[in-house]
Design an enzyme around this catalytic site. Structure first.
Site, short mmCIF file in Angstrom:
data_model
loop_
_atom_site.label_atom_id
_atom_site.label_comp_id
_atom_site.label_asym_id
_atom_site.label_seq_id
_atom_site.Cartn_x
_atom_site.Cartn_y
_atom_site.Cartn_z
N ALA A 9 0.83 -1.20 0.00
CA ALA A 9 0.00 0.00 0.00
C ALA A 9 0.86 1.25 0.00
O ALA A 9 1.92 1.30 0.64
CB ALA A 9 -0.93 0.01 1.21
N CYS A 10 0.40 2.24 -0.75
CA CYS A 10 1.04 3.55 -0.76
C CYS A 10 -0.07 4.59 -0.87
O CYS A 10 -1.23 4.27 -0.65
CB CYS A 10 2.07 3.67 -1.89
SG CYS A 10 1.38 3.52 -3.54
N GLY A 11 0.28 5.80 -1.21
CA GLY A 11 -0.71 6.87 -1.27
C GLY A 11 -1.91 6.54 -2.16
O GLY A 11 -3.04 6.58 -1.71
N GLY A 13 -1.62 3.70 -4.52
CA GLY A 13 -1.48 2.34 -5.04
C GLY A 13 -0.76 2.27 -6.37
O GLY A 13 -0.62 1.20 -6.95
N VAL A 41 -3.52 3.23 0.68
CA VAL A 41 -3.62 3.03 2.13
C VAL A 41 -5.07 3.08 2.57
O VAL A 41 -5.50 2.26 3.40
CB VAL A 41 -2.76 4.09 2.87
CG1 VAL A 41 -3.09 4.11 4.35
CG2 VAL A 41 -1.28 3.82 2.67
#
Length: 105
Positions: A9-11, A13, A41
């Protein structure tokens, strides 16, 4: 080993999608029964209910969410190593995920 599910997960995706693809390729090469996917996220709660990941790995750019997620989730949560993330080293990040899952069982 049973099938494992790994969420990155990141800001949004986006940046973790490439790494997820490289990890999936590494898992396939190992003959590991794994599903590796990426998302934002904010989608983690829905993905926990839908796909039930065994581990959640967080992109370095949103590392600030790790402490909160560690409290809320019943699976291991860690930040992806910055060097491995920058190099998109799917094999190393897959090894980290497998280690976290085995430590949790």
């Amino acid at each position: 080993m049973k099938k494992i599910t790994i969420m990155l997960a990141c800001g949004n995706g986006m940046s973790t999608s490439l790494l997820a693809n490289k990890m999936q390729a590494a898992a396939d090469k190992e003959g590991l029964d794994a599903e590796v996917f990426a998302g934002a996220v904010k989608t983690i709660p829905q993905e926990m209910d839908k796909r039930h990941p065994d581990v959640v790995l967080i992109g370095p750019q949103v590392r600030y969410v790790v402490p909160e997620l560690k409290e809320k989730l019943s699976v291991p949560v860690e930040m992806i190593n910055t060097m491995d993330y920058g190099l998109m080293n799917g094999e190393h990040v897959l090894a980290t995920a497998k280690k976290l899952i085995s430590q949790n069982n």
